[in-house]
Design an enzyme around this catalytic site. Structure first.
Site, short mmCIF file in Angstrom:
data_model
loop_
_atom_site.label_atom_id
_atom_site.label_comp_id
_atom_site.label_asym_id
_atom_site.label_seq_id
_atom_site.Cartn_x
_atom_site.Cartn_y
_atom_site.Cartn_z
CG HIS A 1 -38.33 14.80 -48.34
ND1 HIS A 1 -38.90 15.79 -49.11
CD2 HIS A 1 -39.24 13.81 -48.27
CE1 HIS A 1 -40.12 15.41 -49.48
NE2 HIS A 1 -40.35 14.20 -48.99
CB THR B 1 -46.36 9.83 -48.68
OG1 THR B 1 -45.00 10.15 -48.95
CG2 THR B 1 -46.41 8.52 -47.94
CG ASP C 1 -48.82 7.83 -39.40
OD1 ASP C 1 -48.66 8.23 -40.57
OD2 ASP C 1 -48.76 8.60 -38.42
NE ARG C 2 -47.49 10.43 -45.30
CZ ARG C 2 -46.62 10.99 -44.46
NH1 ARG C 2 -46.86 10.98 -43.17
NH2 ARG C 2 -45.51 11.56 -44.91
ZN LIG Z 1 -41.84 12.78 -49.44
#
Ligand SMILES: [Zn+2]
Length: 537
Positions: free
Chosen positions: A301, A75, A158-159
């Site tokens: 996931h 990510t 956040d990222r």
């Molecule tokens: Zn992932």
């Protein structure tokens, strides 16, 4: 006569002023779908005509063969690469988390202990883009307009919000799963704007929980997915079958929304509120909105690409994107904004699903490193010689090794010999020898592009195809060089974009240079990609 000349003079003056204004779109909207493989554009074949994907594909331009040019395919790296036009070896974002080689400490990609959370009392806001070593295309837009452009990042993660918006953004907002609120950090501001507080006060998360989650269409029509209940699907939402009730989460578990399609709806609602309240795209100075949809990754996931959950999630996201474009059409104006859509990475099918269909696949249990540390202790007399395996690299505890005066090469040799014959291990080697060992040139280039020595490990691990690593026994993950992780969608739509598509190979690093060429602004500082000629008029 003189009057005519004067008229002509003013006519051309106004013409040139006019062309200057129309050289750029009013707004650029960057959309990243977290964990969207390119084939999802086609495998979920029931996208609506007025939805997001068919609209972008039919009226926009599709770069069908866009590949991530580095590993790990993760990510933070994906968001950094899309917006910096660069690779981890240069922009420094080598993973979501890495081990700083000077201090041997874990560093989260957007960690910043020098700032404060704004909008909640938790630590979820101790974040900034400080670890990103280059500019993003948003920084370059700011520089090009003498900071008159507005840049705002939005994502549950956040990222996914902070990295795209870059260093000089007006704001980046992300979701605090502990409080159910959109927050930011003192890097950007000292108080949330009133409109964000008002948005948070609505506590939409509880309203979404009241709705639960059932399939958009009758469940027996989900012919692209396995049956609903599978042992390898995670049960984090209290079960793994439709219909899901979320009543037990109301007012309490605000983090659960991440793994539901409502997470994407909440993101789209907040993005629209940003456009309205921050007046994005209202004047002729180009603004930039970066939006990342994170729930696709959480659901992938948990359930894997062949689940009804992920199929339904994408059908719902398609509707959400369609509504976002309708909103932008009416608010900013059709063809007045430039939109692009891509992904930070893809994912492998769940290994147990592949095995059901005789395709070899498995999980490498990361507990192997505890055993390996025991082996190393016996041989070298020290505990914890391996700190961890991160981003498919083994990180050695250099301070311990140096203090004890142990031969580093001997340690590496022992680890490599131990791991070499483990099932699933395709290659394992000293990363310093990357240039010398026989390796497919594409894989080598991807590893070189992912390597920033101060933040990377000592020994590189490459798994066999269809193998994943982790502690989890359910769902799936991503992170290596393979096409299921590295082949991503890339769609362009709106201002200046002519319909079409190309099968030519394009790199994830070409996205930012293409935007730079379209906007006639400087390419980001670490960019290695090239403008896509098919997109540039
Ligand atoms: Zn992932």
């Amino acid at each position: 006569m003189q009057k005519n000349i004067l008229f002509l003079f003013f006519f051309f003056l106004s013409l040139s002023a006019k062309t200057q204004n129309t050289e750029r779109p009013k707004l650029v909207v960057g959309i990243v779908i977290d964990q969207m493989r390119w084939d999802y554009l086609y495998r979920y074949n029931r996208y609506a005509q007025n939805g997001g994907f068919k609209r972008m594909m039919g009226h926009g331009y599709s770069c069908e063969n866009t590949l991530i040019s580095y590993a790990p395919t993760i990510t933070a790296c994906g968001h950094a690469s899309i917006y910096s036009g660069s690779v981890p070896a240069i922009n420094g974002i080598v993973g979501n988390t890495w081990i700083d080689r000077q201090t041997s400490r874990y560093v989260y990609c957007t960690d910043d202990k020098s700032v404060k959370t704004v909008g909640s009392t938790t630590n979820a806001g101790l974040m900034s883009p400080a670890n990103l070593l280059t500019t993003t295309i948003c920084d370059e837009l700011k520089l090009a307009t003498n900071f008159r452009s507005k840049v705002i990042g939005v994502a549950l993660k956040d990222r996914g919000s902070i990295i795209p918006a870059g260093h000089s953004a007006n704001a980046a907002y992300w979701y605090d799963g502990a409080t159910g609120d959109w927050i930011t950090s003192s890097y950007y501001m000292n108080n949330l704007p009133k409109w964000v507080n008002d948005f948070n006060a609505k506590k939409l998360v509880n309203k979404y929980y009241e709705q639960g989650w059932n399939t958009l269409y009758p469940i027996n029509t989900y012919t692209q997915s396995s049956e609903d209940s599978k042992a390898y699907e995670a049960k984090g939402l209290g079960g793994n079958t439709f219909p899901y009730s979320f009543k037990q989460f109301v007012g309490k578990n605000f983090g659960a929304i991440l793994t539901t399609p409502h997470g994407n709806s909440l993101t789209a609602e907040f993005a629209k509120a940003v456009v309205i309240n921050e007046s994005l795209g209202e004047d002729n100075i180009t603004d930039f909105l970066t939006v990342s949809f994170s729930s696709t990754d959480y659901i992938g996931h948990s359930y894997g690409p062949n689940s009804i959950e992920e199929e339904d999630n994408f059908l719902r996201l398609d509707k959400e994107l369609g509504e976002l474009f309708d909103f932008l059409d009416s608010k900013v104006g059709k063809n007045q904004y430039l939109a692009f859509l891509s992904a930070d990475h893809g994912a492998l099918q769940a290994p147990e699903f592949l095995k059901e269909h005789k395709i070899p696949s498995a999980r490498l249990d990361l507990n192997v490193f505890d055993t390996l540390n025991q082996v190393l202790k016996k041989q070298f007399g020290r505990d914890s010689i391996i700190i961890d395996m991160y981003n498919y690299q083994i990180v050695l505890n250099t301070p311990i090794i140096q203090a004890a005066n142990i031969n580093l090469d001997e340690i590496k040799k022992t680890i490599i010999q131990y791991m070499f014959y483990l099932p699933g291990v395709a290659r394992i080697f000293d990363i310093n020898l990357l240039a010398q060992i026989p390796l497919n040139s594409r894989i080598r280039e991807m590893l070189v592009n992912g390597y920033y020595p101060k933040r990377c490990g000592d020994i590189q691990l490459i798994l066999q195809s269809q193998w994943i690593e982790g502690y989890s026994k359910t769902g799936t993950t991503h992170g290596l060089w393979n096409p299921y992780d590295a082949h991503i969608p890339l769609l362009w739509y709106g201002w200046g974009i002519k319909p079409g598509s190309t099968a030519r190979e394009i790199s994830i690093t070409d996205i930012a240079p293409t935007i730079a060429a379209l906007l006639k602004i400087q390419t980001p500082s670490g960019a290695v990609g090239k403008p896509i000629p098919e997109i540039i008029p």
